[in-house]
Enzyme design. Structure first.
Site, PDB file in Angstrom:
ATOM      1  CB  CYS A  76      -0.989  -0.026   1.168  1.00 29.96           C
ATOM      2  SG  CYS A  76      -2.305   1.187   0.979  1.00 29.96           S
ATOM      3  CG  HIS A 174      -4.204  -3.326   2.486  1.00 29.89           C
ATOM      4  ND1 HIS A 174      -3.273  -2.909   3.401  1.00 29.89           N
ATOM      5  CD2 HIS A 174      -4.758  -2.201   1.983  1.00 29.89           C
ATOM      6  CE1 HIS A 174      -3.272  -1.591   3.482  1.00 29.89           C
ATOM      7  NE2 HIS A 174      -4.175  -1.135   2.623  1.00 29.89           N
ATOM      8  CD  GLU A 176      -2.158  -5.990   4.885  1.00 32.26           C
ATOM      9  OE1 GLU A 176      -1.664  -6.294   3.787  1.00 32.26           O
ATOM     10  OE2 GLU A 176      -2.397  -4.824   5.236  1.00 32.26           O
TER      11      GLU A 176
END
Lengths: 192, 250
Positions: A76, A174, A176
């Protein structure tokens, strides 16, 4: 050992949790020797570009990141700071990727927030990933396409969803927070 | 293309899910983690955890729960309910939540929106607005819909955006619990006039209601609680249906 760079941009908890879920050990650190020693380095970030860059400079993390030889993954804001410059706060960035970061023109909802599909994926990070896969984005600024772009995405205009140059990898989305698809991409990086 | 988001909301009391359903393969429907994981598997795009305990003694329980959720869940999630200060918001975000949702506290002190946005970014601040249509106008209510604030909903939404909110979660009190569909008019009005994403909430009863809200408004997502909790609609079936209706869905 995986080092997650600790700095003032957002919290790193989600990244740490995602790395651990995949069975890798990691530490969150701003200690240069620990970062240098790590097998892989993750450079996450949610926040504002000029503030984040100022912090990196103040802690001499800017020079350190550029000098790293092991695989580094920017996420990001991490991706954006690895570009030449950002329109956000008119910031000179790390200059690893030969492209610039601009604000989305306000002709649709900004931020670009939610799940969007990747296009034209290539390279080690996207092993096993098909182009119809959706990943999670939250950003108001985007990196322009460059020859090192390894995944594109379309929102208002086409932009770099991921960039890879030498040992530097980066995703605008993202990893994650992108469910199983994100885990595959993160695992691909961690298994390099 | 950017997809429309389907967002289940889990009500939390003392660290437990209330009004949980009994999925056959879930051992404990009151366990927020198990229910959340189930929703993720079914294809939820995001989760909202709404703490309805909201007393100070229980705060710690919530922070512990948020840490646990963050360890187990690989999609974005928002936490709301009784977040009254920067300290509350900070504790929740540092525990791993992607966003906090604030409602009455922002009405009391609008600057709170700006403070959280400055510290954690606008994307981390969801302004939740409870709205009710009366006397020919949509008005804002606070304290869980108990107190009329004296603000027009459109004005408060625009103000919230200006102050730094990254998203609006708009709940129509007229529609909530009716299962007659979302409040299309106010959702459309706000989603047309604001630059930030709007999440429609209140009234979902059938798959058609989701299609309507995505076709007739610019909402970026739709939130529902009971229809998912009680298994009336599974997220998977809903998303398959919306895809066949040409709604952009993950």
């Amino acid at each position: 050992m995986i080092a997650i760079i600790k700095y003032n941009a957002g919290n790193t908890k989600s990244v740490e949790n995602a790395v651990k879920r995949l069975g890798f050990d990691c530490i969150i650190t701003d200690d240069p020797s620990e970062i240098k020693r790590a097998n892989k380095v993750i450079f996450p970030g949610v926040g504002e570009a000029s503030t984040a860059m100022a912090y990196l400079k103040q802690h001499q993390l800017d020079k350190l990141i550029v000098s790293l030889k092991q695989p580094v993954l920017g996420i990001c804001l991490g991706l954006q700071l690895m570009c030449k410059s950002s329109e956000e706060g008119n910031t000179k960035c790390l200059g690893i990727f030969d492209t610039v970061v601009k604000k989305f023109p306000p002709i649709d909802i900004v931020p670009h927030m939610g799940w969007n599909n990747l296009l034209e994926t290539s390279g080690a990070m996207f092993k096993g990933i098909s182009q119809t896969n959706d990943v999670y984005f939250v950003h108001s600024y985007y990196a322009e396409l460059v020859k090192d772009t390894v995944a594109t995405c379309n929102y208002i205009l086409p932009f770099s969803a991921a960039i890879q140059k030498d040992n530097f990898y980066a995703t605008q989305f993202h990893t994650e927070k992108s469910a199983q698809i994100g885990e595959i991409i993160l695992n691909n990086f961690l298994s390099l | 293309m950017l997809k429309k988001r389907i967002i289940p909301c889990l009500d939390i009391q003392n660290g437990r899910t209330v009004k949980g359903i009994n999925f056959l393969d879930i051992r404990d429907a009151g366990d927020p983690i198990e229910l959340a994981k189930r929703y993720v598997e079914e294809g939820a795009d995001e989760l909202v955890f709404l703490d309805i305990t909201a007393t100070n003694e229980k705060r710690k329980t919530l922070v512990d729960l948020v840490e646990k959720i963050s360890r187990e869940i690989n999609i974005p999630f928002t936490v709301g309910g009784g977040i009254n200060s920067m300290e509350d918001a900070s504790a929740i975000i540092k525990a791993g939540a992607d966003k906090v949702s604030i409602n009455s506290a922002a009405i009391k002190r609008p600057q709170l929106i700006t403070e959280i946005a400055k510290q954690f970014g606008s994307q981390a601040v969801v302004l939740a607005i409870d709205t009710k249509f009366e006397n020919n106008e949509w008005h804002v209510y606070s304290n869980g819909g108990k107190i009329p604030v004296g603000l027009k909903t459109i004005d408060w939404a625009l103000e919230g955006e200006k102050l730094g909110a990254g998203e609006i979660l708009l709940t129509s009190m007229n529609n909530d619990g009716t299962k007659n569909g979302f409040a299309l008019d106010i959702t459309n009005k706000i989603s047309q006039q604001l630059q930030i994403p709007i999440i429609a909430s209140g009234g979902a009863g059938t798959k058609l209601h989701f299609k309507e809200v995505f076709e007739q408004t610019k909402a970026s997502g739709a939130l529902a609680a009971s229809i998912f909790h009680f298994g009336e609609i599974s997220i998977q079936i809903l998303k398959t249906y919306l895809k066949t209706e040409n709604i952009l869905i993950r």
